[in-house]
Write a protein that holds these residues in place. Structure first.
Motif, PDB file in Angstrom:
ATOM      1  N   TRP A 109       4.589  -4.467  -4.072  1.00 46.43           N
ATOM      2  CA  TRP A 109       3.994  -5.566  -3.329  1.00 46.43           C
ATOM      3  C   TRP A 109       4.435  -6.894  -3.912  1.00 46.43           C
ATOM      4  O   TRP A 109       4.871  -7.001  -5.056  1.00 46.43           O
ATOM      5  CB  TRP A 109       2.467  -5.461  -3.387  1.00 46.43           C
ATOM      6  CG  TRP A 109       1.944  -4.467  -2.421  1.00 46.43           C
ATOM      7  CD1 TRP A 109       2.629  -3.461  -1.812  1.00 46.43           C
ATOM      8  CD2 TRP A 109       0.611  -4.376  -1.953  1.00 46.43           C
ATOM      9  NE1 TRP A 109       1.801  -2.757  -0.991  1.00 46.43           N
ATOM     10  CE2 TRP A 109       0.559  -3.295  -1.058  1.00 46.43           C
ATOM     11  CE3 TRP A 109      -0.539  -5.105  -2.195  1.00 46.43           C
ATOM     12  CZ2 TRP A 109      -0.601  -2.933  -0.409  1.00 46.43           C
ATOM     13  CZ3 TRP A 109      -1.692  -4.736  -1.557  1.00 46.43           C
ATOM     14  CH2 TRP A 109      -1.716  -3.656  -0.673  1.00 46.43           C
ATOM     15  N   GLU A 110       4.252  -7.970  -3.119  1.00 44.94           N
ATOM     16  CA  GLU A 110       4.602  -9.299  -3.574  1.00 44.94           C
ATOM     17  C   GLU A 110       3.731  -9.681  -4.757  1.00 44.94           C
ATOM     18  O   GLU A 110       2.529  -9.454  -4.766  1.00 44.94           O
ATOM     19  CB  GLU A 110       4.380 -10.311  -2.437  1.00 44.94           C
ATOM     20  CG  GLU A 110       5.250 -10.040  -1.223  1.00 44.94           C
ATOM     21  CD  GLU A 110       4.813 -10.846  -0.033  1.00 44.94           C
ATOM     22  OE1 GLU A 110       5.391 -10.648   1.040  1.00 44.94           O
ATOM     23  OE2 GLU A 110       3.881 -11.662  -0.168  1.00 44.94           O
ATOM     24  N   LYS A 111       4.314 -10.305  -5.767  1.00 41.25           N
ATOM     25  CA  LYS A 111       3.588 -10.656  -6.982  1.00 41.25           C
ATOM     26  C   LYS A 111       3.124 -12.109  -6.986  1.00 41.25           C
ATOM     27  O   LYS A 111       2.350 -12.501  -7.823  1.00 41.25           O
ATOM     28  CB  LYS A 111       4.494 -10.437  -8.211  1.00 41.25           C
ATOM     29  CG  LYS A 111       5.104  -9.050  -8.290  1.00 41.25           C
ATOM     30  CD  LYS A 111       4.084  -7.979  -8.560  1.00 41.25           C
ATOM     31  CE  LYS A 111       4.743  -6.634  -8.731  1.00 41.25           C
ATOM     32  NZ  LYS A 111       3.787  -5.556  -8.966  1.00 41.25           N
ATOM     33  N   LYS A 148      -2.755  -7.818   0.313  1.00 45.66           N
ATOM     34  CA  LYS A 148      -1.667  -8.065  -0.630  1.00 45.66           C
ATOM     35  C   LYS A 148      -1.987  -9.247  -1.533  1.00 45.66           C
ATOM     36  O   LYS A 148      -1.691  -9.237  -2.731  1.00 45.66           O
ATOM     37  CB  LYS A 148      -0.367  -8.322   0.128  1.00 45.66           C
ATOM     38  CG  LYS A 148       0.223  -7.100   0.808  1.00 45.66           C
ATOM     39  CD  LYS A 148       1.545  -7.451   1.483  1.00 45.66           C
ATOM     40  CE  LYS A 148       2.174  -6.233   2.148  1.00 45.66           C
ATOM     41  NZ  LYS A 148       3.476  -6.571   2.779  1.00 45.66           N
ATOM     42  N   GLU A 149      -2.609 -10.271  -0.981  1.00 43.23           N
ATOM     43  CA  GLU A 149      -2.975 -11.438  -1.780  1.00 43.23           C
ATOM     44  C   GLU A 149      -4.005 -11.065  -2.843  1.00 43.23           C
ATOM     45  O   GLU A 149      -3.907 -11.506  -3.995  1.00 43.23           O
ATOM     46  CB  GLU A 149      -3.533 -12.537  -0.869  1.00 43.23           C
ATOM     47  CG  GLU A 149      -2.509 -13.135   0.082  1.00 43.23           C
ATOM     48  CD  GLU A 149      -3.114 -14.127   1.049  1.00 43.23           C
ATOM     49  OE1 GLU A 149      -4.357 -14.268   1.054  1.00 43.23           O
ATOM     50  OE2 GLU A 149      -2.358 -14.767   1.795  1.00 43.23           O
ATOM     51  N   ALA A 195      -2.277  -9.067  -5.535  1.00 48.91           N
ATOM     52  CA  ALA A 195      -1.409  -9.919  -6.337  1.00 48.91           C
ATOM     53  C   ALA A 195      -2.219 -10.733  -7.342  1.00 48.91           C
ATOM     54  O   ALA A 195      -1.806 -10.909  -8.495  1.00 48.91           O
ATOM     55  CB  ALA A 195      -0.602 -10.849  -5.433  1.00 48.91           C
ATOM     56  N   GLU A 248      -3.283  -8.376 -10.141  1.00 48.02           N
ATOM     57  CA  GLU A 248      -2.148  -8.022 -10.995  1.00 48.02           C
ATOM     58  C   GLU A 248      -1.770  -9.169 -11.920  1.00 48.02           C
ATOM     59  O   GLU A 248      -1.431  -8.954 -13.093  1.00 48.02           O
ATOM     60  CB  GLU A 248      -0.962  -7.603 -10.137  1.00 48.02           C
ATOM     61  CG  GLU A 248      -1.157  -6.269  -9.439  1.00 48.02           C
ATOM     62  CD  GLU A 248       0.046  -5.868  -8.596  1.00 48.02           C
ATOM     63  OE1 GLU A 248       0.801  -6.774  -8.173  1.00 48.02           O
ATOM     64  OE2 GLU A 248       0.222  -4.664  -8.367  1.00 48.02           O
TER      65      GLU A 248
END
Length: 359
Positions: A25-27, A201-202, A205, A208
Motif C-alpha cells: 500500500w501507499e506509505k 489506505k490512508e 499508512a 504504519e
C-alpha cells in the motif's frame, strides 16, 4: 470450503490480506479524519471476505444499514467515514473515550445493548450487515458471547455477518503476532466492503508511519535490554490472572513498543495462569489493562483500584514493576482489540519505556 454467498457471482477476495498484510500500500498518504459516506468512493463490487474457517461472504454493493457488536468496529467505521450507515451497536464507547469529532458521531448511534445485543433485537434490527469483533468460530454460529444467531438465521434476516479477523481469529493463528498487519487487513477489508478503500489506505499508512518511527527509535536496543512487560487484565479477575499470549494483538503492540511480553511463550490469545507464574517472571513494567467504564472519571477510578490491588496484595506488592512504580495506565481496548489506536498505543508504551529514544 463452504461459501456463504449473498449476491454476485464473482469476487475480489480479501481474506488473503490477513496472511500477506498490506505491504504494497501507499506509505505517504495522510491520516484520514472523520467524514460521511458521501465522501467515499463508490467502490468496486462484488467483494468477498472470509472468516477464520474460510467461509466466504460476498457483497454486490456497499451495505446501507450496519450494526456493530462493540465499539471497536464502530470506531473503524467512523474513521472510514461511514458512520451515517451505522444504525446500532452493542458495547458502546464511553463518553469522551473516542478522539475529537468521532466522539460526537458515536453519540448519535443507537445503542442496542450496553453489552451483547440480544439475538431477537439483532435479527430484527433491519441491518444488512453485522460486524462481529469477537467470535466463537468453532461452531461457525457467531459471537463468542451470549445467545448468538446462527448462520441460517442471519441469512433469513438478510444480514451479512462478518468479523474483525485480527481479534476473532487470534487463537487460531499459526504463528506469533508481532506486527499489526492483521489489523491493517481488517481495515482494508472493511474499506472494500463499504466502498471506502482510499480512506482505508490512508488509515493504514498513518498507522504504519507511526509504528515505523517507534521501531526506528528503539530498533538498536538489544533484545536482552528490552524491558519485560505484563498486561494485567484487571477486569478479567484478580483471583487467577488472565494473560495475553503471543497470538493476541497485545503481543504485537508490546513487541513493537520495544518490550518483551513475559508470556510470549504462550501459544494462543489468552490463558489463565497463577500469580506464582507472574511472580516468577517478575516484569519490569505492568500495564493496568482496564476496560472502558464510560467516562474519564470512572476510568480513573478503575485504574486507581487496579493499582491499589497490586500494591496491597501480598503476592504482587514485591514485584519490580510495582516497587518502582512502573505501572502504565493504558486501556484494554486500544491494546487488545483491532483499531487505528493500536499504533497510538505502541507509541504511548514506547514513550514510557524508552523516554530517551521515543519523544
Amino acid at each position: 470450503m463452504r461459501s456463504r454467498v449473498w449476491s454476485g457471482t464473482a469476487a475480489v477476495v480479501l481474506g488473503s490480506l490477513l496472511a500477506v498484510g498490506c505491504g504494497d500500500w501507499e506509505k505517504d498518504a495522510p491520516s484520514a479524519g472523520a467524514g460521511s459516506s458521501a465522501d467515499a468512493a463508490p467502490g468496486t463490487y462484488p467483494v468477498s471476505v472470509t472468516d477464520c474457517a474460510g467461509v466466504r461472504t460476498t457483497f454486490s454493493a456497499a451495505p446501507k444499514k450496519i450494526v456493530t457488536s462493540n465499539a471497536a468496529a464502530l470506531e473503524l467505521l467512523l474513521r472510514l467515514g461511514v458512520g451515517d450507515k451505522v444504525i446500532g451497536t452493542g458495547f458502546p464507547p464511553g463518553e469522551h473515550t473516542l478522539p475529537g469529532a468521532l466522539d460526537a458521531q458515536a453519540r448519535q448511534v443507537k445503542v442496542l445493548s450496553r453489552t451483547v445485543i440480544p439475538k431477537e433485537k439483532l435479527l430484527g434490527s433491519g441491518a444488512d450487515l453485522y460486524i462481529d469483533t469477537f467470535a466463537s468460530m468453532g461452531g461457525m454460529g457467531g459471537s463468542g458471547m451470549g445467545d448468538a444467531p446462527t448462520a441460517p438465521e442471519f441469512e433469513a434476516a438478510g444480514i451479512h455477518h462478518i468479523y474483525l479477523k485480527s481479534t476473532a481469529c487470534a487463537a487460531q493463528s499459526r504463528t506469533p503476532v508481532t506486527d499489526l498487519s492483521a489489523v491493517e487487513a481488517d481495515i482494508a477489508s472493511l474499506g472494500a466492503v463499504t466502498g471506502t478503500t482510499a480512506r482505508a489506505k490512508e488509515l493504514v499508512a498513518g498507522m504504519e508511519a507511526k509504528v515505523a518511527a517507534v521501531r526506528q527509535a528503539v530498533g538498536d536496543t538489544a533484545e536482552s535490554e528490552r524491558p519485560t512487560y505484563f498486561f494485567f487484565d484487571y477486569d478479567a479477575g484478580t483471583k487467577q490472572p488472565t494473560v495475553v499470549c503471543n497470538r493476541q494483538i497485545a503481543n504485537a503492540v508490546i513487541t513493537l513498543a520495544g518490550a518483551r511480553n513475559v508470556f510470549a511463550d504462550c501459544a494462543g490469545d489468552y490463558k489463565q495462569v497463577g500469580w506464582e507464574d507472574v511472580i516468577a517472571r517478575n516484569p519490569d513494567w505492568i500495564q493496568l489493562g482496564v476496560r472502558d467504564r464510560g467516562s474519564e472519571a470512572a476510568n480513573k477510578t478503575a485504574f486507581d483500584e487496579a493499582e491499589q490491588w497490586l500494591k496491597s496484595n501480598a503476592a504482587t506488592k514485591g514485584l519490580t514493576a510495582v516497587r518502582e512504580g512502573h505501572l502504565l495506565r493504558v486501556g484494554s481496548e486500544p491494546t487488545t482489540i483491532a483499531g487505528v489506536r493500536n499504533a497510538d498505543t505502541v507509541e504511548e508504551i514506547a514513550k514510557a519505556l524508552h523516554p530517551g529514544k521515543v519523544g
